[in-house]
Scaffold this active site. Structure first.
Site, PDB file in Angstrom:
ATOM      1  N   SER A 132       0.833  -1.198   0.000  1.00 52.32           N
ATOM      2  CA  SER A 132       0.000   0.000   0.000  1.00 52.32           C
ATOM      3  C   SER A 132       0.874   1.257   0.000  1.00 52.32           C
ATOM      4  O   SER A 132       1.778   1.369  -0.838  1.00 52.32           O
ATOM      5  CB  SER A 132      -0.932  -0.050   1.217  1.00 52.32           C
ATOM      6  OG  SER A 132      -1.935   0.918   1.147  1.00 52.32           O
TER       7      SER A 132
ATOM      8  N   ARG B  40     -11.963   6.027  10.131  1.00 52.93           N
ATOM      9  CA  ARG B  40     -11.552   4.624  10.168  1.00 52.93           C
ATOM     10  C   ARG B  40     -12.652   3.699   9.658  1.00 52.93           C
ATOM     11  O   ARG B  40     -12.381   2.727   8.946  1.00 52.93           O
ATOM     12  CB  ARG B  40     -11.156   4.240  11.592  1.00 52.93           C
ATOM     13  CG  ARG B  40     -10.633   2.829  11.717  1.00 52.93           C
ATOM     14  CD  ARG B  40      -9.408   2.582  10.871  1.00 52.93           C
ATOM     15  NE  ARG B  40      -8.738   1.336  11.231  1.00 52.93           N
ATOM     16  CZ  ARG B  40      -7.571   0.955  10.755  1.00 52.93           C
ATOM     17  NH1 ARG B  40      -6.921   1.714   9.888  1.00 52.93           N
ATOM     18  NH2 ARG B  40      -7.024  -0.172  11.132  1.00 52.93           N
TER      19      ARG B  40
ATOM     20  N   ASP C 195      -8.918  -6.435  -4.525  1.00 52.91           N
ATOM     21  CA  ASP C 195      -8.507  -5.144  -3.956  1.00 52.91           C
ATOM     22  C   ASP C 195      -9.035  -4.030  -4.861  1.00 52.91           C
ATOM     23  O   ASP C 195      -8.568  -3.867  -5.986  1.00 52.91           O
ATOM     24  CB  ASP C 195      -6.973  -5.097  -3.877  1.00 52.91           C
ATOM     25  CG  ASP C 195      -6.449  -3.814  -3.253  1.00 52.91           C
ATOM     26  OD1 ASP C 195      -7.236  -2.894  -2.973  1.00 52.91           O
ATOM     27  OD2 ASP C 195      -5.218  -3.734  -3.047  1.00 52.91           O
TER      28      ASP C 195
ATOM     29  N   HIS D 135      -8.082  -5.121  -0.121  1.00 54.81           N
ATOM     30  CA  HIS D 135      -6.773  -4.500   0.080  1.00 54.81           C
ATOM     31  C   HIS D 135      -6.030  -5.129   1.266  1.00 54.81           C
ATOM     32  O   HIS D 135      -4.810  -5.257   1.251  1.00 54.81           O
ATOM     33  CB  HIS D 135      -6.986  -3.004   0.322  1.00 54.81           C
ATOM     34  CG  HIS D 135      -5.722  -2.206   0.351  1.00 54.81           C
ATOM     35  ND1 HIS D 135      -4.845  -2.170  -0.702  1.00 54.81           N
ATOM     36  CD2 HIS D 135      -5.177  -1.411   1.308  1.00 54.81           C
ATOM     37  CE1 HIS D 135      -3.815  -1.384  -0.392  1.00 54.81           C
ATOM     38  NE2 HIS D 135      -4.004  -0.922   0.814  1.00 54.81           N
ATOM     39  N   ASP D 136      -6.781  -5.512   2.289  1.00 53.14           N
ATOM     40  CA  ASP D 136      -6.195  -6.131   3.483  1.00 53.14           C
ATOM     41  C   ASP D 136      -5.430  -7.420   3.186  1.00 53.14           C
ATOM     42  O   ASP D 136      -4.663  -7.885   4.041  1.00 53.14           O
ATOM     43  CB  ASP D 136      -7.292  -6.449   4.505  1.00 53.14           C
ATOM     44  CG  ASP D 136      -7.450  -5.335   5.522  1.00 53.14           C
ATOM     45  OD1 ASP D 136      -6.679  -4.347   5.449  1.00 53.14           O
ATOM     46  OD2 ASP D 136      -8.341  -5.428   6.374  1.00 53.14           O
TER      47      ASP D 136
END
Lengths: 379, 379
Positions: free
Chosen positions: A154, A224, A319, A352-353
């Site tokens: 990232s 968040r 992602d 994405h994680d």
């Protein structure tokens, strides 16, 4: 009982830099400190060092535990350790908390020695290339002229990419994972909503909330929650939560109705208790500004023309924050610039994680590539 | 100068309902009012009526202008008018503001006759099926037993679908555009972040901000900014804004840097000046709760088994809020239930917003289908 694949108990260290640093924003910081950790042993000719660059909310605690009883290890413990893909039996691995962070490195929540109060709104914006500069100074301090590899996911991948442009001689391999050559309008838009949530929180006080003995908890929580949605895939969320109800029945209120609401609010609450709002803002701006091709007529291949590193680029199918298309742009530019590049697109439902998660095909590719890097070190 | 394809100057009307309505949430409203507009003329056998159902932020002003000097016409003016796809020379078109809205129909910002103050937090949640019930009562009042078509996009499409289940005899055609059979976890997650932005705004006052002479502007602004990102496509945003800078250079501040930020903040500001926060909350909850298959073991085909309408389902390729996959779920259920269904997937870069925009292939399909509907009316 010790785990043979863990780096074990680790200790954070602090590096103090008394040389001023002129940042991209035009501001000069007279001095700063960086928190870092190291795992493994630097070899005699100092050729086996690996730099791990962190993403938006990361830090220097990358692997191992501070105490036996620690519930959670460092954030990339599944990747780094004895016998793991980034093998600490062979490499000397460095993790640091970037300048502007909130885990001990000099940042907005640090005490400004000139005033004796937290920097707050006086802390300058920091760009990816500024981080590379501070990381190079840390390498100097540790006596490392050249990294065997600079690795990041990232925003961390952006740092790895930038290293190969700013210091071509100092990077043998760059591993750019789940990253992008620059943000899209949609990426910037999500970042701006997150920032506006913080900036317009009445408890933000223009960034100087420390003096008001409060934190912009509401804004940081919203930022968040929103970020978290973009880290997961639609399908992954669907598989994990779907339309599962908290109580099995509709209750017709604004309290938690669906499990996904409970999960997100929990993530938001937890994060807003531990992360600095100014650091969050600063990190999202570093993402927005990153665009190494900008000073090369928008041509990334030209920006990369002097790079000497070999590259491994990895993306994950689900992602959508940094989609495979964005990694392929990096790969295309590297090919156009006639660089050595390997590319892997990993099948994953974790969005994405995925770059943080343990997954056999992903770890196998990392392991195979790092074996090559290690072979060069011992050769 | 009058525009021959416009319905021209229109006037909103108010329908007053003194019969109580028992809502799905368990609350009964003793009375309520609905704002509506009509265009075209109801034919003698009352068979040419069309109901337009609105989406999250829509209302009864669907076509035409209130005054010659009005800058903007109704929200679907490109679709509805003399000679337009929904042709007011042939159809009698009704638009209404749903119960719970903030454009004149009874909603959270209306005065509760029992207390003389705005309902605020006392206003009940309203579900899609409650709207269908109130719309049926409006049809009764207007002497319309059966609609030639019920038409809606997004949340409006959910109402059209619900009509065919609740009142099979009263709908000849249902046009379900850019919609979904139910929200995904990701959809709910985005809605919940938007709601949390409003609910945690200190100016929200538990929904009773009217009494405090304020509005939760910050929260509503964030909700709209976030919503707006999900209405546009990544590619569409990229084409329109890309990384275009406001001033041509990085200025290293939290002020507007990229044009996309300026656009989003403007949209958020504008919306927060004119929309009621409680209505926004209520509309997002109606979206979350919609799941007509829920009482049929999760089987939408079974839910639709008694529907008598013919269906046109339309989706747009770049719509990731209600992706084509979601429309195909509706189509599959209709086919499984052996209903008449036509389906069109329109190529578009405009994301979810495409359903509101003028686009030749889209309008041609609407026109062709509505010609069929009109042929039945005159037959």
């Amino acid at each position: 009982m010790t785990n043979p694949s863990s780096v074990g108990i680790v200790t954070a260290q602090k590096a103090v830099f008394d040389q001023p640093i002129a940042l991209s924003s035009g501001v000069t910081l007279p001095r700063y400190e960086l928190m870092y950790e190291t795992y493994g042993t630097l070899n005699e000719n100092r050729s086996n060092a690996i730099l791990i660059c962190h993403a938006l909310s990361g830090h220097h605690h990358v692997a191992g535990r501070y105490e036996e009883t620690d519930k959670n290890p460092g954030w990339w413990d599944n990747m780094i350790g004895p016998g793991k893909p980034i093998d600490t039996n062979r490499f000397f691995v460095i993790g640091l908390n970037n300048l502007g962070g909130c885990h001990g490195s000099t940042g907005p929540s640090s005490i400004d020695p000139e005033t004796g109060t937290p920097y707050g709104s006086r802390f300058p914006l920091v760009l990816v290339r500024d981080w590379v500069e501070t990381q190079a100074r840390l390498a100097d301090m540790l006596g490392i002229h050249q990294f065997a590899a600079v690795i990041g996911g990232s925003l961390g991948g952006m740092q790895a990419l930038r290293w190969t442009i700013t210091y071509p001689q100092r990077v043998r391999h760059a591993l750019v994972i789940a990253s992008a050559p620059k943000l899209t309008a949609q990426n910037i838009a999500f970042n701006d909503v997150a920032r506006q949530a913080i900036l317009t929180d009445p408890d933000f006080h223009g960034g100087d909330f420390y003096a008001h003995n409060t934190v912009p908890r509401r804004g940081l929580r919203l930022a968040r929650m929103l970020g978290h949605i973009t880290y997961l895939s639609d399908d992954g969320m669907g598989e994990k939560f779907g339309r599962l109800l908290r109580s099995g029945e509709y209750r017709y209120s604004y309290e938690v109705e669906f499990e996904i609401e409970s999960y997100l609010r929990y993530q938001g609450d937890k994060f807003s208790d531990m992360f600095d709002a100014n650091t969050y803002l600063l990190m999202t701006k570093a993402l927005d500004y990153f665009d190494p091709a900008r000073h090369y007529g928008g041509n990334l291949a030209v920006a990369l023309k002097d790079a000497l590193a070999k590259f491994l680029v990895i993306s994950f199918t689900s992602d959508w924050r940094f989609a495979p298309e964005r990694s392929r742009e990096i790969v295309k530019a590297l090919l156009d610039a006639r660089k050595h590049v390997s590319y892997a697109e990993i099948e994953s439902a974790h969005g994405h994680d995925a770059f943080l998660m343990e997954d056999a095909p992903y770890h196998n590719i990392m392991r195979a590539y790092m074996n090559r890097v290690a072979a060069e070190v011992s050769a």
